[in-house]
Structure formats: C-alpha cells, structure tokens
Design a protein around this motif. Structure first.
Motif: not given
Length: 667
Positions: A448-470
């Motif tokens: 909502y502050a328009g900081q999309f790159e920063q938001a992406r870094s928050f989401l992907t930092a230390d993310n252990k979820q690697r699920k993918s779908l066939s």
C-alpha cells in the motif's frame, strides 16, 4: 476561473522562505540557550509545514531543554514519522524514555542448584479464605525462608489453621479496601534481612526458588522484579514484572489501594531495582460473568475511596477509567481517560494500565473517525512506549487500517521487527507467531506504500516453501474452480505455491467463499511477487471494504484506477471508503466522476444523492462545486466533463456554459 498565477506562486514562495528563515532563527535561539523563543518560532513553522525535515526535531530539542519531556518526545516521534532514519531523534527519544523508567538492569541467576548459604528471608503474605491453595504455596517456599509472616484479613475457612501448621506467624488485620495498607502491615512484622512477597495462589518451581536464593546472595540490587505466570486451562500469560524480593528496609512500602506497588518507594529512596527472569506461578481462575462484574465493581469502590483520600492521584483515575470500560460503560471510561491522556504530566511513568487507557481512547477515535486526534494520540502512545514491540505493531496497524498511512505503518513495523520479543507481546498481539504477524503486516504496508520491490523481498526472504504443481494438478484446480468446487481447489493448492497464477486462483477461491481476510492476504502476495499489474485491485479493494478497512480499500481502489481509470466499480469503492471516514472531498471527487461516466447507474446515483442529503446540498450544487474544485486544481479534463454536465442540466447557468466551452478542447 481561478488558476495558479505568478502572484500566488510568489506568495507561496514567500511562505516557504519565511519558514526557512524562522527555522534558522530557531536554531540560533537554541545555540544561545533561548529555548522558549526557539520553540515559539519552530511551532509557527510546523503549523504550515508539519513534515519539514528537522523542524519537529528542533521543536523536540527546544522542549527537552525546557524540561517538557512529554512534548519533546511527541515531536521526536513526529520527526521519526517523517524521517525514520534520523538517529539523533531516535537517541533523544530513548534517552528521555529511559530517564523516567526504572534505573535497573536485568540479571540472570542459576537455577540448577541453590547456594550453600543465604541471608534470612521473611515470607510476607496477606490472605483471606485461601484454604484450597495455601498449602501448595507454603510447601514451595518453606525450605528457603526463615519465617512466614501471614496477615489474615477475615478468613471464615481454615486458612489460619493451615498457616499455623507450617509454623507461620499469623496476624489479623481488618479489611479496609486498601491492598497497600494490608501489605504494609505484613512488612511491619518481618524480621529477616530480605522479604519475599507471595500470594496464596502463587507457588515456585524448584529452579525458580534456586534463582531467588542466588539473587539475595548477589548484592546486585535492593529490589528484584519477577514475572508472574498466569496459568489456566489452555494457556499461560506472562504478566508484568512485580517486586517479589526486596530488602527489609523501612523506606520500602507499598502504595496504591489496588494494584499495589513497592517500586515507587524504592525509586524515591534511590535503591537499585533489578529485572530478573524468575517466574512465579499463579492460578488464573475462570470466573463467571456475574462474579467477574462484582469483582470489577468492588475495584471501583476501592479506587473511589482511595481517590477521595488522594484526589490528585492520576494512577487511581487511570484505574477507575479502565474499570469503567470493563464494566461496559465505555462513554464514562472514554471521557475520563481522554482527559487524563491529553494532560499527562511529564513525570508520569507509563505502565500496563496506561497502555490500556491508550487503547481505549485510540479505538474510540478510530470508531468515530476523529482522524486528526487519532494521529496525535498514536504519536503520544509511541512516545510513551518506544521500546514496546506490541505497541509499535498495533500503532502501525492503526496507521494503515485507520489512517491509510502505509508509509508510517511500514516505518513502525521495521522498527518493531528489530526488537526482541517480550513475553507480554504475545498476549498484547493475540498470537504466538509474532514473526509471521510482522511479515504479513510489513508485506501489506509495503504494497500500500507502493514499495513493490521491498514487498517482494519480504515475501521471498528465507522462504522455505518450494511447492510446485504438475500440469495435471494445475488443470484440476482450474476445472474445480469453474465448477464451483472451491474446497477441492484449496485442497489441491494447499500450501499455495509462490506463483502469481496460483496465488490469484487461491485468492479468488477464498473470495467466492467470503473468506475476505484469507483472500486479501493472497492478493497482496500476488502483488508482491508479480508487481503492480499482477493484482486484481478491484477484488482486493472489495476484500478490504468487507473487512471494514476503509483507508486500505481506498488505496487499493486508487491503485486500480491508475490501471483502469474509467472503472465505475473502483470509483464507487473509493468514494464509499472516503464516505465512511467522513472525507467529503474524497467522496465527491470519486462519486461525481462515476456519476459523470454513467449518470443512469442507479447505485451510483442513489449513493450520490444520499451523500448530498447528508451534506445538506442539492445534487446540482454538488456537481457545480466539484467542477469548480477541479478547475482550481487544474484537473481540466474532469472539470470540462463536469461543467458540460452542469450546463446541460441548467442552460441558464452562464458561468457553467462559458467554462464548458473554454475547457471542451481539454476533455
């Protein structure tokens, strides 16, 4: 037609030059130690330019030098709201905050074994009808104390007999609605070098008992604070630190008829106060609503009697105000607590009860959409609790959800994330997953502050979820959604892969199920991962409106309108969000635009007419007024459309006809 002219531009430039000159003069006054003159000048600047860098900090320094710490702290917070990296403002704020708190340290003591010897300790207690729990308490401490001093305030069961069976010295004291007086009666009879205060429903585990014994042999402090662990059927809560272990000195006495406290007398006597990690167990009984109400009513009686003796005691007033809120008298509580918070003296020490008072007042401001008052009170609350993770987090959420200030929210959340999680933060925030809460809140604030790159870094930092779908699972999920088999969609996607397509699909599924919060969180993740254009802003705005987060709904709607400027749905939502928070300017800005695009839309026409009725103006006057606002603001395409509509409705309006003709080329 009124537009910006060289003359008006010059006036604005002169205002800016005058403000900068006053700022320089204020700095000169500070250098010459003329603090009153400095604060007078800088406040004039802040009236016109409240976000001018360094201006709030200059005001903070001026008030600090005049001894007005509370004002100084408020202006420090205001500086940090605008300039979060101002280290000088941060340091001054913490210096003032620490100066009014306990000057002590946190000590850790071993719990594996007791010391060989220790000073004499007097157990001091007040009791009344505690036969069910007293033995457990005394069993847990009998081997560490040299005497047991128990003051009975009117037991009718066998409490006294149980105490005497442990060799306790029992004294009788008639109850007079004053907990401090009863506590002090127990201290009068203590002869040990140290006193240990316990209640009958407290007990110590062996490890904590050993820590206490090491504390009294350490000579590191005169008063040690321990944390109370409130146990009930399914949880524990870490209470506020309490003075449980202290030297037997006549200067140390309890104050306050309710929520009695020994620490103020220790501070007054210049004694050392130390924090510990020692935990005292406590049974927190669940009581029915009727008994709970009677207890709260008793507390009000006790406090009012105490207040009659000390009419200037603000602590009693705070406690009475919070008690009224608990008794279901919110108007009475708010009136009392607002008056207190707006006039707190500099030396008033913030505690848990004052924090509760702040919560009551800011929630009322938010409900009543007193947004200017809400902003000011949040800044004051932060200045009183700048080192509290839960306060900063709750204030950040209030700035986002109540004020629509995503930038301020993000700044506060960044500060909160750097702090160590304290025991009481889990209770205050209602979750044990504070890191998860902070990540979700920062992600939302960044979007909502328009900081999309920063938001992406928050989401992907230390993310252990690697699920993918066939490919097959992908088709199954899409097919299930088309068939309305929403539970099946979520089953296939769980946990949702970090992929924009799947995040949006899961969000749309939750939206269909009216799980607005879950849907909103997933839309936010999609925006963080895919950027500004990867999100269905209309759906997110709808979720925010359904969750009663009007400011966030407005931001989402206005973001969506950047991509789809003629979306009636987004305009309507933005207008409704502005309407809810009593922002007439925003309401008419968006509602009139929607009306001009589709005058025959019954929902938009009905809402616009209703808004006009509440504002006490006709529809035609509202359209004309908005047309003039857009003209003055040089929003010529909007103004041209509005004047054309006004002139069409009223051909006799010469000004409307003239302006419509002048601006028609700009449509």
């Amino acid at each position: 037609m009124s537009v910006m002219t060289p003359e008006t531009a010059a006036v604005n430039l002169l205002d800016i030059e005058k403000a900068l000159e006053w700022t320089r003069q204020a700095g000169s006054h500070l250098d010459r130690q003329e603090y009153a003159q400095a604060s007078e000048l800088i406040l004039k600047v802040l009236e016109r330019f409240p976000e001018l860098p360094e201006a709030n900090f200059t005001a903070a320094k001026a008030f600090f030098r005049q001894g007005q710490f509370r004002k100084a702290m408020w202006y420090c917070v205001s500086e940090l709201v605008n300039e979060p990296n101002n280290l000088r403002a941060q340091n001054l704020l913490m210096e003032m905050h620490l100066s009014r708190l306990i000057r002590g340290y946190k000590f850790d003591f071993p719990g594996t074994h007791p010391p060989r010897t220790w000073p004499s300790i007097s157990l001091v207690m007040i009791v009344r009808n505690e036969s069910a729990v007293l033995a457990r308490c005394l069993d847990s401490v009998k081997d560490m104390v040299s005497e047991m001093i128990i003051v009975d305030t009117g037991s009718t069961d066998d409490t006294v007999e149980i105490a005497q069976s442990y060799g306790a010295k029992v004294f009788h004291y008639p109850w007079d609605d004053d907990f401090a007086a009863a506590r002090n009666e127990s201290l009068k009879h203590a002869t040990g070098e140290w006193c240990m205060m316990m209640d009958a429903d407290n007990w110590l585990d062996p490890e904590e008992r050993n820590k206490m014994l090491w504390a009294v042999t350490s000579d590191k402090a005169d008063v040690f604070l321990c944390k109370q662990m409130d146990w009930n059927s399914d949880t524990t809560w870490r209470g506020s630190p309490q003075a449980r272990l202290f030297r037997n000195r006549k200067e140390l006495r309890y104050r306050s008829a309710l929520h009695e406290n020994l620490v103020p007398s220790a501070i007054k006597a210049g004694m050392r106060v130390g924090m510990t990690d020692i935990r005292v167990n406590h049974v927190k009984y669940a009581i029915d609503a009727q008994r709970l109400r009677k207890k709260r009513e008793r507390n009000v009686v006790v406090l009012n009697k105490a207040l009659a003796k000390e009419p200037d005691n603000l602590e009693y007033r705070v406690l009475i105000g919070t008690a009224y809120d608990e008794l279901g008298e919110p108007d009475k509580a708010f009136a009392m607590l607002e008056a207190i918070l707006l006039n707190l003296p500099d030396k008033y020490v913030p505690d848990l009860h004052l924090r509760q008072a702040y919560t009551i007042v800011v929630n009322r401001y938010a409900r009543d959409f007193r947004l200017k008052d809400l902003d000011a009170m949040l800044r004051q609350m932060i200045s009183d609790y700048p080192d509290s993770l839960s306060v900063l987090t709750n204030c950040a959420l209030m700035y986002l959800n109540g004020l629509g200030r995503a930038d301020v929210s993000l700044t506060l959340l960044k500060s909160a994330e750097k702090m160590n999680i304290q025991d009481e933060d889990e209770e205050a925030l209602g979750t044990q997953d504070i890191p998860g809460l902070l990540q979700r809140a920062r992600l939302r604030a960044a979007i909502y502050a328009g900081q999309f790159e920063q938001a992406r870094s928050f989401l992907t930092a230390d993310n252990k979820q690697r699920k993918s779908l066939s490919p097959n699972q992908r088709q199954q999920a899409k097919a299930a959604f088309q068939k309305g088999e929403f539970a099946r969609v979520l089953e296939i996607l769980n946990p949702v892969p970090l992929d924009v397509e799947y995040l949006n699909l899961a969000a749309n599924t939750h939206k269909e199920l009216k799980n607005w919060m879950a849907a909103g969180e997933l839309y936010i993740k999609a925006a963080a991962l895919g950027g500004f254009k990867a999100i269905d802003w209309l759906s997110l705005a709808t979720c925010e409106m359904r969750m009663n987060c009007s400011p966030a709904c407005r931001i989402a709607s206005e973001f969506g309108l950047q991509l789809n400027p003629r979306s009636l749905e987004l305009m309507h939502l933005a207008a409704k969000a502005a309407w809810i928070v009593k922002d007439a300017e925003g309401l008419f800005h968006w509602m009139v635009q929607a009306y001009l695009i589709d005058p025959g839309n019954p929902d938009i026409s009905a809402d616009l007419e209703k808004a006009c009725g509440e504002m006490g103006i006709s529809l035609s006057d509202a359209l004309r007024k908005q047309a003039m606002i857009w003209t003055k603001g040089q929003h010529y395409p909007l103004a041209a459309r509005a004047w054309t509509h006004v002139a069409g409705q009223n051909p006799q309006d010469a000004q409307a006809v003239q302006l419509a003709a002048m601006l028609k080329p700009l449509m």
